[in-house]
Design a protein around this motif. Sequence first.
Motif, PDB file in Angstrom:
ATOM      1  N   THR A  25     -24.629 -47.652  43.377  1.00 26.86           N
ATOM      2  CA  THR A  25     -23.770 -46.662  44.031  1.00 26.86           C
ATOM      3  C   THR A  25     -22.320 -47.046  43.806  1.00 26.86           C
ATOM      4  N   SER A  26     -21.573 -46.153  43.131  1.00 25.61           N
ATOM      5  CA  SER A  26     -20.142 -46.390  42.928  1.00 25.61           C
ATOM      6  C   SER A  26     -19.376 -45.862  44.133  1.00 25.61           C
ATOM      7  N   ILE A  27     -18.376 -46.623  44.593  1.00 26.48           N
ATOM      8  CA  ILE A  27     -17.542 -46.204  45.718  1.00 26.48           C
ATOM      9  C   ILE A  27     -16.095 -46.224  45.248  1.00 26.48           C
ATOM     10  N   THR A  28     -15.454 -45.055  45.263  1.00 29.86           N
ATOM     11  CA  THR A  28     -14.068 -44.962  44.813  1.00 29.86           C
ATOM     12  C   THR A  28     -13.247 -44.209  45.849  1.00 29.86           C
ATOM     13  N   GLY A  29     -11.951 -44.197  45.650  1.00 33.44           N
ATOM     14  CA  GLY A  29     -11.050 -43.478  46.550  1.00 33.44           C
ATOM     15  C   GLY A  29      -9.618 -43.850  46.235  1.00 33.44           C
ATOM     16  N   GLU A  30      -8.704 -43.127  46.847  1.00 32.93           N
ATOM     17  CA  GLU A  30      -7.299 -43.395  46.617  1.00 32.93           C
ATOM     18  C   GLU A  30      -6.900 -44.734  47.216  1.00 32.93           C
ATOM     19  N   THR A  31      -5.844 -45.313  46.696  1.00 38.67           N
ATOM     20  CA  THR A  31      -5.335 -46.585  47.225  1.00 38.67           C
ATOM     21  C   THR A  31      -4.970 -46.423  48.697  1.00 38.67           C
ATOM     22  N   GLY A  32      -5.461 -47.330  49.523  1.00 33.19           N
ATOM     23  CA  GLY A  32      -5.162 -47.282  50.954  1.00 33.19           C
ATOM     24  C   GLY A  32      -6.084 -46.393  51.752  1.00 33.19           C
ATOM     25  N   ALA A  33      -7.061 -45.749  51.069  1.00 34.14           N
ATOM     26  CA  ALA A  33      -7.961 -44.848  51.791  1.00 34.14           C
ATOM     27  C   ALA A  33      -8.996 -45.598  52.607  1.00 34.14           C
ATOM     28  N   GLY A  34      -9.197 -46.868  52.283  1.00 35.76           N
ATOM     29  CA  GLY A  34     -10.183 -47.663  53.021  1.00 35.76           C
ATOM     30  C   GLY A  34     -11.509 -47.759  52.314  1.00 35.76           C
ATOM     31  N   LYS A  35     -11.441 -47.980  50.985  1.00 36.96           N
ATOM     32  CA  LYS A  35     -12.687 -48.044  50.197  1.00 36.96           C
ATOM     33  C   LYS A  35     -13.606 -49.174  50.675  1.00 36.96           C
ATOM     34  N   SER A  36     -13.020 -50.249  51.149  1.00 41.01           N
ATOM     35  CA  SER A  36     -13.831 -51.407  51.548  1.00 41.01           C
ATOM     36  C   SER A  36     -14.224 -51.375  53.022  1.00 41.01           C
ATOM     37  N   HIS A 523     -22.622 -33.775  40.865  1.00 41.13           N
ATOM     38  CA  HIS A 523     -22.268 -34.006  39.453  1.00 41.13           C
ATOM     39  C   HIS A 523     -20.857 -33.517  39.133  1.00 41.13           C
ATOM     40  N   GLU A 524     -20.527 -32.313  39.529  1.00 39.79           N
ATOM     41  CA  GLU A 524     -19.205 -31.775  39.215  1.00 39.79           C
ATOM     42  C   GLU A 524     -18.106 -32.528  39.957  1.00 39.79           C
ATOM     43  N   GLN A 525     -18.386 -32.883  41.199  1.00 45.24           N
ATOM     44  CA  GLN A 525     -17.397 -33.643  41.969  1.00 45.24           C
ATOM     45  C   GLN A 525     -17.161 -35.028  41.352  1.00 45.24           C
ATOM     46  N   ARG A 526     -18.204 -35.614  40.807  1.00 42.31           N
ATOM     47  CA  ARG A 526     -18.061 -36.915  40.136  1.00 42.31           C
ATOM     48  C   ARG A 526     -17.141 -36.780  38.926  1.00 42.31           C
ATOM     49  N   ILE A 527     -17.309 -35.676  38.175  1.00 45.18           N
ATOM     50  CA  ILE A 527     -16.446 -35.466  37.008  1.00 45.18           C
ATOM     51  C   ILE A 527     -14.988 -35.370  37.450  1.00 45.18           C
ATOM     52  N   GLN A 528     -14.729 -34.658  38.525  1.00 41.92           N
ATOM     53  CA  GLN A 528     -13.363 -34.522  39.039  1.00 41.92           C
ATOM     54  C   GLN A 528     -12.804 -35.890  39.457  1.00 41.92           C
ATOM     55  N   GLU A 529     -13.643 -36.693  40.124  1.00 38.06           N
ATOM     56  CA  GLU A 529     -13.178 -38.004  40.598  1.00 38.06           C
ATOM     57  C   GLU A 529     -12.928 -38.954  39.431  1.00 38.06           C
ATOM     58  N   LEU A 530     -13.800 -38.946  38.436  1.00 38.76           N
ATOM     59  CA  LEU A 530     -13.594 -39.797  37.260  1.00 38.76           C
ATOM     60  C   LEU A 530     -12.342 -39.361  36.498  1.00 38.76           C
ATOM     61  N   ALA A 531     -12.121 -38.038  36.441  1.00 41.46           N
ATOM     62  CA  ALA A 531     -10.910 -37.537  35.782  1.00 41.46           C
ATOM     63  C   ALA A 531      -9.668 -38.021  36.530  1.00 41.46           C
ATOM     64  N   ARG A 532      -9.742 -38.029  37.875  1.00 42.54           N
ATOM     65  CA  ARG A 532      -8.602 -38.541  38.658  1.00 42.54           C
ATOM     66  C   ARG A 532      -8.351 -40.014  38.360  1.00 42.54           C
ATOM     67  N   LEU A 533      -9.431 -40.781  38.268  1.00 44.19           N
ATOM     68  CA  LEU A 533      -9.291 -42.208  37.977  1.00 44.19           C
ATOM     69  C   LEU A 533      -8.715 -42.427  36.580  1.00 44.19           C
ATOM     70  N   LEU A 534      -9.071 -41.513  35.653  1.00 43.46           N
ATOM     71  CA  LEU A 534      -8.586 -41.650  34.270  1.00 43.46           C
ATOM     72  C   LEU A 534      -7.124 -41.229  34.136  1.00 43.46           C
ATOM     73  N   GLY A 535      -6.754 -40.112  34.798  1.00 41.22           N
ATOM     74  CA  GLY A 535      -5.435 -39.555  34.540  1.00 41.22           C
ATOM     75  C   GLY A 535      -4.499 -39.509  35.712  1.00 41.22           C
ATOM     76  N   GLY A 536      -4.917 -39.955  36.879  1.00 38.81           N
ATOM     77  CA  GLY A 536      -4.043 -39.902  38.038  1.00 38.81           C
ATOM     78  C   GLY A 536      -4.108 -38.546  38.715  1.00 38.81           C
ATOM     79  N   ASP A 537      -3.016 -38.152  39.354  1.00 40.76           N
ATOM     80  CA  ASP A 537      -3.007 -36.912  40.140  1.00 40.76           C
ATOM     81  C   ASP A 537      -3.114 -35.661  39.277  1.00 40.76           C
ATOM     82  N   ILE A 538      -2.606 -35.746  38.024  1.00 39.14           N
ATOM     83  CA  ILE A 538      -2.640 -34.577  37.146  1.00 39.14           C
ATOM     84  C   ILE A 538      -3.902 -34.621  36.293  1.00 39.14           C
ATOM     85  N   ILE A 539      -4.790 -33.683  36.552  1.00 38.75           N
ATOM     86  CA  ILE A 539      -6.059 -33.632  35.826  1.00 38.75           C
ATOM     87  C   ILE A 539      -5.954 -32.567  34.734  1.00 38.75           C
TER      88      ILE A 539
END
Length: 553
Positions: A25-36, A523-539
Motif C-alpha cells: 500500500t502506497s501512502i502519499t500526500g502533500e508536504t505537511g499533510a501528515g502522511k506519517s 485507478h484514475e485518482q492514482r493517475i492524478q496523484e502520480l502526475a502531481r508527484l511527477l509534475g507538482g501543482d501543474i498537471i
Amino acid sequence: MLCQLSINNFAIVRFLELDFRAGMTSITGETGAGKSIAIDALGLCLGNRADAGCVRPGAEKVEVSARFSLLDVPLAKRWLEDNDLELDDECILRRTIGSDGRSRAYINGNPVPLAQLKALGPLLVGIHGQHAHHALLKTEQQLILLDSYANHRLLLDAVSAAYQRFRTNEQQLLELQRSQQERISRKQLLSYQVEELNEFGLAEQEFAELEQEHKKLANGSALMEACQNAIYLLSDGEESNVDSLLNKAISVAAEVETVDPQLASVSNMLNDALIQVQESCSELQRYLDKLELDPEVFIQIEERLSKAMLLSRKHHVQPSALYQHHQELLQELASLDSDESRLQEMEQQLSASRDNYMAQAQKLSQSRQRYGKELEKLVTESIRELNMPKAKFVIAVEFNEQLMTLHGSDNVEFRVSTNPGQPLENMAKVASGGELSRIGLGIQVITARKVATPTLIFDEVDVGISGPTAAVVGRMLRSLGESTQVLCVTHLPQVAGNGHQHMYVAKQSKGGMTETSMVPLDHEQRIQELARLLGGDIITDNTLANARELLNA
C-alpha cells in the motif's frame, strides 16, 4: 496482517477509520499533510511513548485501535495464548491517552500494562523509519541486523545464559576474595579461642553439676550434723525417738482394735508410718556413709569453677552458656575452613563457566560468519541494482576472546567500497548520504524478507533516492509485498506507482481547526496523484501520460 486502524482525536486527526489489504500500500500526500500520522497512531497501539500533547485540542482523550488477522501469525497467536489474551484468529490492540497524560492499554478488550503491548508489537508489525540508515553506522545496530537475518535465537539465548552464569560466578568469587583477609584474621582468633576451650574441655551441663557439688562440699559439715540429728530423732535417741514412739502407738492401736474393729485403719496407717521412718533412717545413713569431705576434691572443684567463670567473662557469655559458645565457635571455624575450599571450588567453577561461555560464543560467531557471508552477497547485489554498480559490501565478524558480553564476543562491522580501487572501509568513512540511504534500504528490504513479521512499514525510507534508483526501490517493495503486507509512506512517484493499492493523505482547515484525512484512491485518482508527484501543482498531458506509464509498468 493489519486489517483496520481507527484513530480518534489524535493530533490533527479528528476521526479516521482505515481498512488495509494485503500487498503493498502506497501512502502519499502533500508536504505537511501528515502522511506519517497513521503510522504514529499505530505506534501508540504498539506501545510507543505518548503524552497529553498528542490529544487533539478541545478533546478529552486520544483513542486508537488496530485490528490484526492472525491466520498466518503463529508466533503472535502463541504469545496471546501464553498470556491468556487469545481471541479466535484476531487481535485488537487499543490505546487511550487522556488530556491529563494518563494512558491505558488493552489487548482483545483486556486491560494490560504498556510493557505487554511493547512485547506483542514486534510480532505483528515491523517499522522502518526514514532515519534507519543512520542507525546502521552504529556497530550495535549492525550486530542486531545480522542476528535478525541469521535468526539464531537459540544460540543467542545459550550465550546469554552462559554469560550470566559466568558473571554470577565471578561476583561470588570476588566477594569471597574481598573477605579473605577478614576471614584469615577471624580464623586466627577462633583457632586460639577454640584451642583454649578445647583444653579446658567443659562438658555439657558440667557447670551446673560443678556448682551443685561445690555447694554440697562447702556445706559438708552442716549436712553431716543435720543427717546425724535426724537419725538420732528418728531411731537412735536413748530416751525417746520416733521409732519407739510409733511402736508403742501401734501396740495401743492393736488393743483398741480388738474392742472396735473400725479402728483397724489406724493400726495400718501407723504401721505404714513406721516403715517410712525406718526407710528414711536407712537413706540418711547411706548418704552419711557416702559423704566424703575431701579438702583436695573441694579445691579441685573450686578451681574448675573459677576457670569456667574466668573463661565466660573473657568470652562475654554466662558461665552456664560457655559449653554452647564453645560449640558455636567450633562450627564457625569449620565454616571458615569450608570457605577456603569454597574459594578453590569457585575459582574452578569460574574457569569452567568461562570455558562454557567461550564455547557458546564460538558457535554463535561461526553462525554469524556463515550468515554474514550470505547477507553481504545479497546486499551487494541489492545495492548494485540501486545505481551503485561497482559497490561491494562486506560484513566483518571478528571473534575477540577479551570481549565478553550478553551478545557474544564478536566485533561486527559493515564495510563498503563504492568505487573500483577503493578499499573496503567502515560505512561511515566511505558512503555519502545518498549511498548510505541506498545501502540501508537494501539491507532493510533483505532482512525484512527473512524476519517473519506479517506487516512491514517503510516510512519515507527512500529519502535521498530518485530517478531509476527509485524505480528499483519500488519494484523491491512490491516484490516484498507479494509475501508480506507492506505499507510505504513515500514522496516518489516511481515508488508509489508500484503499490498494489494507494492511499492519499490530505489536510483541510475549517473554522480555525485543521483536520487530516486519508482516503483510498481508485485507478484514475492514482493517475492524478502520480502526475502531481511527477509534475507538482501543474498537471499536464505529459505528466498524466507518464503517470499512466508508471502505473501500468
